[in-house]
Design a protein around this motif. Structure first.
Motif, mmCIF file in Angstrom:
data_model
loop_
_atom_site.group_PDB
_atom_site.id
_atom_site.type_symbol
_atom_site.label_atom_id
_atom_site.label_comp_id
_atom_site.label_asym_id
_atom_site.label_seq_id
_atom_site.Cartn_x
_atom_site.Cartn_y
_atom_site.Cartn_z
ATOM 1 N N GLU A 475 0.856 -1.193 0.000
ATOM 2 C CA GLU A 475 0.000 0.000 0.000
ATOM 3 C C GLU A 475 0.890 1.240 0.000
ATOM 4 O OE1 GLU A 475 -3.717 -0.786 2.766
ATOM 5 O OE2 GLU A 475 -1.901 -1.680 3.640
ATOM 6 N N ILE A 476 0.353 2.353 -0.547
ATOM 7 C CA ILE A 476 1.095 3.608 -0.584
ATOM 8 C C ILE A 476 0.214 4.737 -0.062
ATOM 9 C CG2 ILE A 476 2.666 2.958 -2.450
ATOM 10 C CD1 ILE A 476 0.807 4.388 -4.417
ATOM 11 N N SER A 477 0.906 5.806 0.387
ATOM 12 C CA SER A 477 0.173 6.939 0.959
ATOM 13 C C SER A 477 1.017 8.198 0.811
ATOM 14 C CB SER A 477 -0.116 6.679 2.443
ATOM 15 O OG SER A 477 -0.646 7.830 3.070
ATOM 16 N N ASN A 478 0.344 9.341 0.793
ATOM 17 C CA ASN A 478 1.054 10.625 0.764
ATOM 18 C C ASN A 478 1.099 11.291 2.136
ATOM 19 O OD1 ASN A 478 1.857 10.911 -2.013
ATOM 20 N ND2 ASN A 478 -0.323 11.149 -2.521
ATOM 21 N N ASP A 479 0.281 10.787 3.088
ATOM 22 C CA ASP A 479 0.264 11.422 4.400
ATOM 23 C C ASP A 479 0.453 10.432 5.545
ATOM 24 O OD1 ASP A 479 -2.143 10.071 4.430
ATOM 25 O OD2 ASP A 479 -3.396 11.872 4.444
ATOM 26 N N GLY A 480 0.530 9.137 5.248
ATOM 27 C CA GLY A 480 0.695 8.133 6.288
ATOM 28 C C GLY A 480 -0.594 7.756 6.985
ATOM 29 N N ASN A 481 -1.727 8.322 6.519
ATOM 30 C CA ASN A 481 -3.030 8.020 7.136
ATOM 31 C C ASN A 481 -3.988 7.364 6.151
ATOM 32 O OD1 ASN A 481 -2.486 9.200 9.767
ATOM 33 N ND2 ASN A 481 -2.523 11.189 8.736
ATOM 34 N N THR A 482 -4.057 7.922 4.948
ATOM 35 C CA THR A 482 -4.948 7.393 3.916
ATOM 36 C C THR A 482 -4.128 6.536 2.970
ATOM 37 O OG1 THR A 482 -6.320 9.378 4.066
ATOM 38 C CG2 THR A 482 -6.586 7.984 2.105
ATOM 39 N N TRP A 483 -4.540 5.268 2.826
ATOM 40 C CA TRP A 483 -3.736 4.296 2.071
ATOM 41 C C TRP A 483 -4.451 3.807 0.829
ATOM 42 C CZ3 TRP A 483 1.207 3.447 3.452
ATOM 43 C CH2 TRP A 483 1.597 3.853 4.724
ATOM 44 N N THR A 484 -3.665 3.581 -0.223
ATOM 45 C CA THR A 484 -4.157 3.007 -1.476
ATOM 46 C C THR A 484 -3.417 1.703 -1.736
ATOM 47 O OG1 THR A 484 -4.596 5.203 -2.392
ATOM 48 C CG2 THR A 484 -4.412 3.364 -3.956
ATOM 49 N N LYS A 485 -4.179 0.652 -1.935
ATOM 50 C CA LYS A 485 -3.563 -0.655 -2.210
ATOM 51 C C LYS A 485 -3.023 -0.684 -3.636
ATOM 52 C CE LYS A 485 -4.644 -5.603 -2.346
ATOM 53 N NZ LYS A 485 -5.681 -6.619 -2.066
ATOM 54 N N VAL A 486 -1.769 -1.106 -3.773
ATOM 55 C CA VAL A 486 -1.165 -1.253 -5.100
ATOM 56 C C VAL A 486 -1.519 -2.612 -5.681
ATOM 57 C CG1 VAL A 486 0.999 -1.341 -6.394
ATOM 58 C CG2 VAL A 486 0.720 0.304 -4.519
ATOM 59 N N ALA A 487 -1.227 -3.685 -4.927
ATOM 60 C CA ALA A 487 -1.522 -5.034 -5.416
ATOM 61 C C ALA A 487 -1.178 -6.052 -4.344
ATOM 62 C CB ALA A 487 -0.728 -5.338 -6.694
ATOM 63 N N ASP A 488 -1.654 -7.302 -4.557
ATOM 64 C CA ASP A 488 -1.234 -8.462 -3.771
ATOM 65 C C ASP A 488 -0.113 -9.171 -4.524
ATOM 66 O OD1 ASP A 488 -3.187 -8.350 -1.614
ATOM 67 O OD2 ASP A 488 -4.671 -8.877 -3.141
ATOM 68 N N TYR A 489 0.821 -9.760 -3.779
ATOM 69 C CA TYR A 489 1.979 -10.405 -4.394
ATOM 70 C C TYR A 489 2.277 -11.728 -3.686
ATOM 71 C CZ TYR A 489 2.832 -5.697 -6.247
ATOM 72 O OH TYR A 489 2.709 -4.475 -6.871
ATOM 73 N N VAL A 490 3.043 -12.549 -4.360
ATOM 74 C CA VAL A 490 3.552 -13.795 -3.774
ATOM 75 C C VAL A 490 5.067 -13.732 -3.798
ATOM 76 C CG1 VAL A 490 3.661 -16.310 -3.932
ATOM 77 C CG2 VAL A 490 1.538 -15.115 -4.524
ATOM 78 N N GLY A 491 5.683 -13.818 -2.626
ATOM 79 C CA GLY A 491 7.132 -13.760 -2.536
ATOM 80 C C GLY A 491 7.796 -15.052 -2.967
ATOM 81 N N HIS A 492 9.076 -14.965 -3.251
ATOM 82 C CA HIS A 492 9.891 -16.137 -3.576
ATOM 83 C C HIS A 492 10.712 -16.536 -2.350
ATOM 84 C CE1 HIS A 492 8.979 -15.772 -7.857
ATOM 85 N NE2 HIS A 492 9.201 -14.472 -7.741
ATOM 86 N N LEU A 493 11.197 -17.762 -2.371
ATOM 87 C CA LEU A 493 11.943 -18.267 -1.220
ATOM 88 C C LEU A 493 13.293 -17.587 -1.037
ATOM 89 C CD1 LEU A 493 11.372 -22.125 -1.126
ATOM 90 C CD2 LEU A 493 11.058 -20.517 0.751
ATOM 91 N N ASN A 494 13.990 -17.336 -2.132
ATOM 92 C CA ASN A 494 15.368 -16.865 -2.014
ATOM 93 C C ASN A 494 15.637 -15.702 -2.959
ATOM 94 O OD1 ASN A 494 16.517 -18.909 -0.162
ATOM 95 N ND2 ASN A 494 15.973 -20.322 -1.801
ATOM 96 N N GLY A 495 16.602 -14.880 -2.541
ATOM 97 C CA GLY A 495 17.173 -13.927 -3.464
ATOM 98 C C GLY A 495 16.568 -12.535 -3.427
ATOM 99 N N ARG A 496 17.098 -11.684 -4.334
ATOM 100 C CA ARG A 496 16.601 -10.313 -4.497
ATOM 101 C C ARG A 496 15.415 -10.350 -5.442
ATOM 102 N NH1 ARG A 496 19.186 -6.005 -2.813
ATOM 103 N NH2 ARG A 496 21.180 -7.121 -2.778
ATOM 104 N N GLN A 497 14.318 -9.776 -5.001
ATOM 105 C CA GLN A 497 13.056 -9.922 -5.711
ATOM 106 C C GLN A 497 12.506 -8.555 -6.114
ATOM 107 O OE1 GLN A 497 10.516 -12.570 -3.425
ATOM 108 N NE2 GLN A 497 12.317 -13.465 -2.427
ATOM 109 N N TYR A 498 11.836 -8.528 -7.267
ATOM 110 C CA TYR A 498 11.297 -7.280 -7.804
ATOM 111 C C TYR A 498 9.801 -7.439 -8.035
ATOM 112 C CZ TYR A 498 16.244 -6.402 -8.736
ATOM 113 O OH TYR A 498 17.607 -6.236 -8.598
ATOM 114 N N TYR A 499 9.033 -6.440 -7.580
ATOM 115 C CA TYR A 499 7.578 -6.479 -7.703
ATOM 116 C C TYR A 499 7.096 -5.179 -8.343
ATOM 117 C CZ TYR A 499 8.293 -10.403 -4.652
ATOM 118 O OH TYR A 499 8.731 -11.591 -4.138
ATOM 119 N N SER A 500 6.599 -5.312 -9.556
ATOM 120 C CA SER A 500 6.197 -4.143 -10.339
ATOM 121 C C SER A 500 4.890 -3.552 -9.816
ATOM 122 C CB SER A 500 6.029 -4.543 -11.805
ATOM 123 O OG SER A 500 5.478 -3.485 -12.555
ATOM 124 N N PHE A 501 4.807 -2.215 -9.896
ATOM 125 C CA PHE A 501 3.579 -1.510 -9.556
ATOM 126 C C PHE A 501 2.661 -1.381 -10.776
ATOM 127 C CE2 PHE A 501 6.020 1.061 -6.093
ATOM 128 C CZ PHE A 501 6.014 -0.048 -5.267
#
Length: 532
Positions: A475-501
């Motif tokens: 989730e992202i916010s401009n004031d730390g109070n009101t939040w907008t969900k970007v997306a749900d994701y599934v992580g990987h077990l190992n390594g450096r991971q990238y999750y596109s918006f």
């Protein structure tokens, strides 16, 4: 009459002394554990003299619990198995271009008997269902006999009197695995090299337990699991890797050591004929990496730095459903000039494709025998690799700060995600664990940022899945109070991971919230977090 009384008194005193002595002996036996047998097997004509061309030699121990007797001819049988194992390892070291070398063993001049240390346990076999009590006795033995220790590698064979060659199963009442530079296997009556390749159950058992012995010994001399590639598995020259499922093929159908195995063993202490320093801590870092799929090959290039010379680099492809790596596909190369690496991995060599998650482990073979690994996740979709772990342009994390989190273990606070050190990490509390969801909230300094996606690095100091995030949302916010969900994701077990918006987003606060982890427990961990 007085004489008879004196004789009776003397006899009574003598019997009393015998009784006291007997009770004292019983008390001594009860209070003191059985000590390891000092050694040594002796042949007609005197004690055996052992020697070796190698500077370091595998320490071979025969461990006998209290309610077990040493199996007949164990020195002769096990000597033949391990000497034939030397020949097997030597064959594949030569095949892969590393010369005529194998693991060192202290042997007699006739090359028929190896040095085996006999250690007896003071408890019945059931007390040794795990390696720890055996390890303590072995450590005590070599502390008492320091000149007997010939390397940092140990093969411990526990005697069992069950007759496996007659079909009786032993199960795992004694250790049969590798731990660090020590490995555990077993010896049963009649376990002979000569039974390999014969017909029937006796041959099958010989393969399982002799092949299993050499497989576990492989772990004890630094080898991890790895499997054959598609072109090798059906080739009569190769077949199955010893460190794959070789315990079911050794001596029956083609079995081999991979180039990956040989590159590790080339730097192993017990393969050295020279005195050197082994296994000091090392570090390595991938500085740049590019990855793509072209002409039905996965192509990976990059640069690295390392604190100890890198002799080879292996690119190990590990299936998500095969976390222990039995079926992993490996490609081993030498480093390029200027600490560079480059590899082409034909898709045709992968035995499992379809829709599968993979992790690429970049495995650095250091000259002192140590290894370092860096992990990158990717996947196959409809039999084709989708590779997207190449470098991104990361945002500068100037003045970023953690402004909220669900839980932390002392010493593993969320600020570790922003410290630029891949070896430190945030870990939720394990002393007072709480269930998912867990969250961490970050403020991106004094101004908003624009990013295409989020990157995080999993912890890599453990071989398990402890706290590695599976399901999460951003989730992202401009004031730390009101939040907008970007997306749900599934992580990987190992390594450096990238999750596109899925498009550029502008914000000043970002929150990552977990809903599960790969252990199915209550923890979450992240080593580094950034935006690109």
């Amino acid at each position: 009459m007085m004489l008879n009384k004196s004789v009776k008194l003397i006899k009574s005193t003598y019997l009393l002394l015998i009784l006291i002595g007997f009770l004292g002996a019983c008390s001594k036996t009860t209070d003191n554990p059985v000590k390891p047998d000092p050694e040594p097997p002796v042949e007609p004509g005197g004690e055996i003299t052992y020697s070796s061309d190698y500077k370091y030699n595998l320490n071979v121990i025969y461990f006998v619990p209290k309610n077990v007797t040493p199996n007949p001819d164990y020195e002769e049988r096990l000597s033949k198995i391990l000497i034939e194992g030397q020949n097997f390892f030597s064959k594949w070291m030569k095949h892969w271009g590393f010369g005529d070398k194998t693991y060192g063993l202290l042997k007699n001049k006739e090359n028929t008997r190896i040095k085996i240390h006999l250690i007896r346990g003071p408890e019945d076999a059931i007390a040794y269902s795990t390696n720890k009590p055996i390890e303590e006795l072995v450590n005590k033995y070599f502390q008492d006999n320091p000149s007997a220790k010939t390397s940092d590698h140990f093969l411990i064979l526990t005697a069992t009197n069950k007759k496996l060659d007659q079909g009786e199963e032993i199960g795992h009442e004694v250790p049969f695995y590798g731990v660090g530079r020590t490995c555990y296997a077993l010896d049963y009556p009649g376990m002979k090299q000569e039974n390999l390749g014969k017909e029937g159950n006796i041959s099958y058992k010989a393969t399982v337990y002799i092949g299993g012995l050499l497989h576990e010994m492989g772990h004890g001399i630094n080898l991890p699991h790895n499997g054959p590639s598609a072109s090798k598995v059906n080739d009569p020259q190769f077949g199955m890797t010893l460190m794959g499922n070789g315990n079911s093929t050794y001596g029956r159908t083609p079995t081999y050591l991979s180039y990956f195995d040989a590159a590790i063993l080339n730097n192993c202490q017990v393969f050295s004929k020279e005195a050197k320093t082994f296994y000091e801590p090392v570090t390595a870092k991938v500085n740049t990496i590019q990855a793509k799929v072209e002409n039905n090959e996965i192509i990976v290039n990059g640069t690295y730095t390392a604190s100890n010379t890198v002799k080879h680099i292996t690119f190990k492809n590990i299936l998500a459903e095969d976390a222990l790596g039995y079926r992993s596909i490996t490609f081993t190369t030498v480093p390029g000039a200027g600490n560079t690496f480059s590899v082409k991995m034909p898709v045709s060599e992968f035995r499992t494709k379809a829709n599968m998650g993979y992790t690429l482990e970049i495995f650095f073979h250091h000259e002192n025998g140590s290894k370092t690994s860096i992990f990158y996740p990717y996947q196959f979709v409809n039999d084709q690799p989708v590779v997207d772990f190449g470098d991104r342009t990361m945002l500068a994390r100037t003045d970023w700060e953690v402004v909220g989190f669900s839980s932390q273990q002392a010493g593993f606070d969320p600020a570790k995600m922003l410290d630029g050190n891949d070896n430190t990490y945030w870990h939720t509390s394990w002393t007072t664990p709480t269930p998912h969801p867990h969250y961490v909230t970050i403020r991106t300094g004094g101004a908003a940022v624009t990013a295409q996606g989020l990157s995080y690095l999993t912890r890599h100091d453990n071989s398990g899945n402890g706290g590695k995030i599976k399901d999460f949302k951003i989730e992202i916010s401009n004031d730390g109070n009101t939040w907008t969900k970007v997306a749900d994701y599934v992580g990987h077990l190992n390594g450096r991971q990238y999750y596109s918006f899925n498009g550029a987003k502008t914000f000043q606060y970002i929150k990552l919230t977990t809903s599960s982890d790969y252990e199915g427990k209550t923890h979450a961990t992240i080593a580094e977090l950034n935006l690109y």
